[in-house]
Motif scaffolding. Structure first.
Motif, PDB file in Angstrom:
ATOM      1  N   TRP A 136       0.825  -1.212   0.000  1.00  0.00           N
ATOM      2  CA  TRP A 136       0.000   0.000   0.000  1.00  0.00           C
ATOM      3  C   TRP A 136       0.858   1.261   0.000  1.00  0.00           C
ATOM      4  CZ3 TRP A 136      -4.594   1.305  -1.390  1.00  0.00           C
ATOM      5  CH2 TRP A 136      -5.075   2.584  -1.063  1.00  0.00           C
ATOM      6  N   ARG A 137       1.924   1.272   0.794  1.00  0.00           N
ATOM      7  CA  ARG A 137       2.793   2.453   0.827  1.00  0.00           C
ATOM      8  C   ARG A 137       3.389   2.728  -0.550  1.00  0.00           C
ATOM      9  NH1 ARG A 137       3.979   0.758   6.241  1.00  0.00           N
ATOM     10  NH2 ARG A 137       5.543  -0.725   5.498  1.00  0.00           N
ATOM     11  N   ALA A 138       3.835   1.667  -1.226  1.00  0.00           N
ATOM     12  CA  ALA A 138       4.423   1.850  -2.552  1.00  0.00           C
ATOM     13  C   ALA A 138       3.371   2.313  -3.556  1.00  0.00           C
ATOM     14  CB  ALA A 138       5.066   0.548  -3.021  1.00  0.00           C
ATOM     15  N   PHE A 139       2.181   1.742  -3.488  1.00  0.00           N
ATOM     16  CA  PHE A 139       1.096   2.153  -4.383  1.00  0.00           C
ATOM     17  C   PHE A 139       0.702   3.603  -4.125  1.00  0.00           C
ATOM     18  CE2 PHE A 139      -3.566   2.712  -4.736  1.00  0.00           C
ATOM     19  CZ  PHE A 139      -3.677   2.659  -6.122  1.00  0.00           C
ATOM     20  N   GLN A 140       0.550   3.954  -2.867  1.00  0.00           N
ATOM     21  CA  GLN A 140       0.128   5.311  -2.530  1.00  0.00           C
ATOM     22  C   GLN A 140       1.155   6.343  -2.985  1.00  0.00           C
ATOM     23  OE1 GLN A 140      -0.405   6.106   1.709  1.00  0.00           O
ATOM     24  NE2 GLN A 140      -2.155   7.410   1.235  1.00  0.00           N
ATOM     25  N   ALA A 141       2.434   6.041  -2.769  1.00  0.00           N
ATOM     26  CA  ALA A 141       3.480   6.991  -3.140  1.00  0.00           C
ATOM     27  C   ALA A 141       3.587   7.160  -4.653  1.00  0.00           C
ATOM     28  CB  ALA A 141       4.818   6.539  -2.566  1.00  0.00           C
ATOM     29  N   SER A 142       3.470   6.058  -5.394  1.00  0.00           N
ATOM     30  CA  SER A 142       3.713   6.104  -6.838  1.00  0.00           C
ATOM     31  C   SER A 142       2.470   6.364  -7.673  1.00  0.00           C
ATOM     32  CB  SER A 142       4.348   4.785  -7.297  1.00  0.00           C
ATOM     33  OG  SER A 142       5.610   4.594  -6.698  1.00  0.00           O
ATOM     34  N   TYR A 143       1.328   5.856  -7.233  1.00  0.00           N
ATOM     35  CA  TYR A 143       0.139   5.907  -8.079  1.00  0.00           C
ATOM     36  C   TYR A 143      -0.959   6.832  -7.552  1.00  0.00           C
ATOM     37  CZ  TYR A 143       2.010   2.131 -10.911  1.00  0.00           C
ATOM     38  OH  TYR A 143       2.796   1.377 -11.762  1.00  0.00           O
ATOM     39  N   LEU A 144      -0.794   7.317  -6.322  1.00  0.00           N
ATOM     40  CA  LEU A 144      -1.766   8.273  -5.789  1.00  0.00           C
ATOM     41  C   LEU A 144      -1.078   9.609  -5.527  1.00  0.00           C
ATOM     42  CD1 LEU A 144      -3.836   6.027  -3.315  1.00  0.00           C
ATOM     43  CD2 LEU A 144      -4.427   6.718  -5.650  1.00  0.00           C
ATOM     44  N   ASP A 145      -0.352   9.713  -4.414  1.00  0.00           N
ATOM     45  CA  ASP A 145       0.274  10.981  -4.039  1.00  0.00           C
ATOM     46  C   ASP A 145       1.202  11.501  -5.127  1.00  0.00           C
ATOM     47  OD1 ASP A 145      -1.082  10.544  -1.715  1.00  0.00           O
ATOM     48  OD2 ASP A 145       0.682  10.020  -0.513  1.00  0.00           O
ATOM     49  N   GLY A 146       1.986  10.600  -5.711  1.00  0.00           N
ATOM     50  CA  GLY A 146       2.939  11.017  -6.737  1.00  0.00           C
ATOM     51  C   GLY A 146       2.283  11.536  -8.001  1.00  0.00           C
ATOM     52  N   ARG A 147       0.999  11.270  -8.163  1.00  0.00           N
ATOM     53  CA  ARG A 147       0.270  11.730  -9.351  1.00  0.00           C
ATOM     54  C   ARG A 147      -0.835  12.721  -8.993  1.00  0.00           C
ATOM     55  NH1 ARG A 147      -0.001   6.596 -13.506  1.00  0.00           N
ATOM     56  NH2 ARG A 147       2.041   5.715 -12.981  1.00  0.00           N
ATOM     57  N   GLY A 148      -0.821  13.141  -7.735  1.00  0.00           N
ATOM     58  CA  GLY A 148      -1.830  14.098  -7.303  1.00  0.00           C
ATOM     59  C   GLY A 148      -3.235  13.535  -7.322  1.00  0.00           C
ATOM     60  N   LEU A 149      -3.362  12.250  -7.001  1.00  0.00           N
ATOM     61  CA  LEU A 149      -4.657  11.579  -7.051  1.00  0.00           C
ATOM     62  C   LEU A 149      -5.054  11.054  -5.679  1.00  0.00           C
ATOM     63  CD1 LEU A 149      -4.157   9.425 -10.289  1.00  0.00           C
ATOM     64  CD2 LEU A 149      -5.561  11.497 -10.092  1.00  0.00           C
TER      65      LEU A 149
END
Length: 241
Positions: A136-149
């Motif tokens: 989850w941490r990796a997903f959140q950093a790369s696919y959510l927070d890192g994309r402003g989503l």
């Protein structure tokens, strides 16, 4: 048929290149000697659980790579490897059915051989339970927070069936399949020793029921409820003629 001869061949396999590479002699020696089995079903009991440990080893090994690919935002590799994990989870769940061919009495005889042990001590299972927070941490950093989503953006407000959505669905499928495995295991226990009994360590088997209600990625489940609540306000609205 000469049973002792077959048993001897089972326990001392012919070793050629294929068997040497797979270390079949060591692999097939991981079970109790046939002469020491408490009943005819103990070999099945040991093999099914040993194979489960091997599948969980492979799942954990694969998920470690998934974390790396999540951090690299390599969506194709993430989806491919998660597909492998999904297949492994389905095999793990399906093979539990083998244990339902045992009678409760045969299971009780084998269960006594565990001493103070129980399935809750499974090293592979316990290690797998440590993986979801890292995923989850990796997903959140790369696919959510890192994309402003946000999760809401991915599923509803800015839904485009893009990489973030595809990866999120791969994660929730793993979550779903793991919970199905837990549920099947729960019914296996219900059928073999009953849910009102206590485990060998004196812990109520109902602890497993609580575990079956656990979710690895609650945010991905909650968004569905939130969307239904929002969209539900329009249900039953009479359309204009």
């Amino acid at each position: 048929m000469h049973k002792p001869d077959y048993y001897a061949r089972i326990e001392a396999p012919e070793m050629r290149d294929y068997g040497v590479y797979l270390q079949c002699d060591k692999l097939l020696a991981c079970q109790k000697p046939l002469a020491e089995m408490v009943n005819a079903d103990e070999l099945q009991f040991q093999i099914v659980h040993q194979v489960e440990e091997l599948w969980m080893k492979l799942i954990t090994y694969t998920l470690v790579d998934v974390v790396d690919f999540l951090e690299q935002q390599n969506t194709h590799r993430v989806v491919t490897l998660m597909g492998r994990v999904h297949r492994l989870m389905r095999m793990m769940t399906a093979q539990l059915d083998l244990l339902e061919t045992m009678s409760p009495k045969e299971y009780q005889e084998i269960r006594l051989q565990l001493g103070n042990g129980s399935g809750q001590e499974s090293p592979g299972f316990k290690l797998l339970l440590r993986m979801p927070p890292d995923l989850w941490r990796a997903f959140q950093a790369s696919y959510l927070d890192g994309r402003g989503l946000s999760v809401e953006d991915v599923y509803d407000i800015r839904y485009d069936h893009g990489d973030s959505y595809v990866v999120a669905e791969a994660l929730i499928e793993f979550d779903e399949l793991f919970q199905k495995f837990r549920a099947n295991h729960l019914y296996l226990i219900h059928r073999s020793i009953g849910l009102g009994s206590k485990s060998l360590k004196g812990r109520p088997v109902e602890l497993l029921q609580a575990g079956a209600l656990h979710r690895f990625f609650p945010e991905l489940w909650d968004i569905r409820c939130e969307m239904t609540d929002r969209w539900g306000s329009q249900y039953g609205t009479v359309r204009a003629p």
